[in-house]
Design an enzyme around this catalytic site. Structure first.
Site, PDB file in Angstrom:
ATOM      1  N   THR A  12      65.890  23.318 119.356  1.00  0.00           N
ATOM      2  CA  THR A  12      65.928  23.917 118.015  1.00  0.00           C
ATOM      3  C   THR A  12      67.219  23.514 117.311  1.00  0.00           C
ATOM      4  OG1 THR A  12      65.742  25.982 116.765  1.00  0.00           O
ATOM      5  CG2 THR A  12      67.054  26.073 118.762  1.00  0.00           C
ATOM      6  N   ASN A  44      67.957  25.781 114.919  1.00  0.00           N
ATOM      7  CA  ASN A  44      68.154  27.122 114.397  1.00  0.00           C
ATOM      8  C   ASN A  44      69.232  27.847 115.210  1.00  0.00           C
ATOM      9  OD1 ASN A  44      67.891  29.917 113.932  1.00  0.00           O
ATOM     10  ND2 ASN A  44      65.722  29.704 113.398  1.00  0.00           N
ATOM     11  N   HIS A  63      70.451  30.737 114.745  1.00  0.00           N
ATOM     12  CA  HIS A  63      70.080  32.139 114.957  1.00  0.00           C
ATOM     13  C   HIS A  63      69.249  32.265 116.244  1.00  0.00           C
ATOM     14  CE1 HIS A  63      68.833  36.242 114.114  1.00  0.00           C
ATOM     15  NE2 HIS A  63      67.569  35.865 114.241  1.00  0.00           N
ATOM     16  N   ASP A  85      57.083  27.524 121.337  1.00  0.00           N
ATOM     17  CA  ASP A  85      56.201  27.526 120.182  1.00  0.00           C
ATOM     18  C   ASP A  85      55.694  28.949 120.041  1.00  0.00           C
ATOM     19  OD1 ASP A  85      55.125  26.191 117.998  1.00  0.00           O
ATOM     20  OD2 ASP A  85      53.203  25.917 118.970  1.00  0.00           O
ATOM     21  N   SER A  86      55.736  29.445 118.832  1.00  0.00           N
ATOM     22  CA  SER A  86      55.363  30.835 118.572  1.00  0.00           C
ATOM     23  C   SER A  86      54.447  30.886 117.376  1.00  0.00           C
ATOM     24  CB  SER A  86      56.605  31.674 118.247  1.00  0.00           C
ATOM     25  OG  SER A  86      57.523  31.606 119.304  1.00  0.00           O
ATOM     26  N   ASP A 138      56.813  39.077 109.991  1.00  0.00           N
ATOM     27  CA  ASP A 138      57.303  40.416 110.365  1.00  0.00           C
ATOM     28  C   ASP A 138      56.964  41.518 109.358  1.00  0.00           C
ATOM     29  OD1 ASP A 138      58.267  39.244 112.643  1.00  0.00           O
ATOM     30  OD2 ASP A 138      60.385  39.559 112.202  1.00  0.00           O
ATOM     31  N   LYS A 189      63.654  45.437 117.720  1.00  0.00           N
ATOM     32  CA  LYS A 189      62.614  44.410 117.746  1.00  0.00           C
ATOM     33  C   LYS A 189      62.778  43.526 118.988  1.00  0.00           C
ATOM     34  CE  LYS A 189      61.082  40.167 115.654  1.00  0.00           C
ATOM     35  NZ  LYS A 189      61.372  39.083 114.740  1.00  0.00           N
ATOM     36  N   ARG A 215      59.177  36.882 122.159  1.00  0.00           N
ATOM     37  CA  ARG A 215      60.184  35.948 122.679  1.00  0.00           C
ATOM     38  C   ARG A 215      60.965  36.578 123.826  1.00  0.00           C
ATOM     39  NH1 ARG A 215      62.442  33.944 118.184  1.00  0.00           N
ATOM     40  NH2 ARG A 215      61.087  32.148 118.279  1.00  0.00           N
TER      41      ARG A 215
END
Length: 193
Positions: A9, A11, A13, A70-71, A152, A172, A178
């Site tokens: 990734t 990302n 975050h 993968d989500s 979300d 969460k 995840r």
């Protein structure tokens, strides 16, 4: 023994979230840390296939044990859509449009059951190992909340009366798809340590 793990990734975050969950046993690195900027083409036909494509690419490029994920959101009444196309369902990573499209397709449909899924693929010299997490819930007819990302704001997990977007990130992360997949991955690492 501390290991280095390359997560497929850019990302930061997501990298930080994974680092927090895995703790001090792993040093989590991202593609950015390795200066890998080519686009990894995710053309698999399933969450497992896309996670493998990412993890295998990173391992072959660096020789570092790699984690691909993968989500997506799977909606019962929409025959599993948006599924592997969750991030680009109506516009590439434009989740306002993606949510709008799902809500439009769900108009007048009573069955609002859906689940979020994450498939992690860990790839090293021994090949691929998979870890999967799912959170079941229901879709609302409108957005609620401003936290989180993706779908979300329209997803209420089973047993809760708030959307993921209304929850604090810590709450969460305790129940997320995840987190479930990463917990299974951590168990695997402890066994192989």
């Amino acid at each position: 023994m501390e290991m280095e793990l390359l997560v497929a990734t850019h990302n930061e975050h997501k990298k930080e979230e994974i680092q927090q969950i895995l703790g001090s046993d792993c040093t989590v690195k991202s593609l950015t840390d390795y200066n890998i900027h080519e686009e990894i083409v995710e053309d698999g036909d399933s969450f497992h296939a896309n996670a493998l494509i990412k993890a295998k690419y990173c391992f072959e490029k660096t020789g570092i044990p790699s984690l691909g994920d993968d989500s997506g959101l799977v909606v019962e009444s929409l025959d599993g859509r948006p599924g592997i196309f969750s991030a680009r369902y109506a516009g590439d990573h434009d989740f306002a449009k993606n949510i709008e499209k799902v809500l439009e397709e769900m108009q007048g449909i009573e069955n609002r059951k859906a689940y979020f899924v994450t498939v992690l693929c860990y790839y090293d010299e021994n090949g691929a190992q998979y870890f999967e997490g799912r959170v079941h819930g229901n879709l609302l007819t409108e957005n609620k909340g401003f936290k989180g990302f993706g779908y979300d704001p329209i997803f209420v997990p089973e047993g809760y009366d708030r959307t993921f977007a209304e929850m604090d990130p810590e709450d969460k992360n305790k129940i997320s798809h995840r987190k479930q997949a990463l917990d299974l991955f951590m168990d695997f690492l402890k066994v192989t340590d």
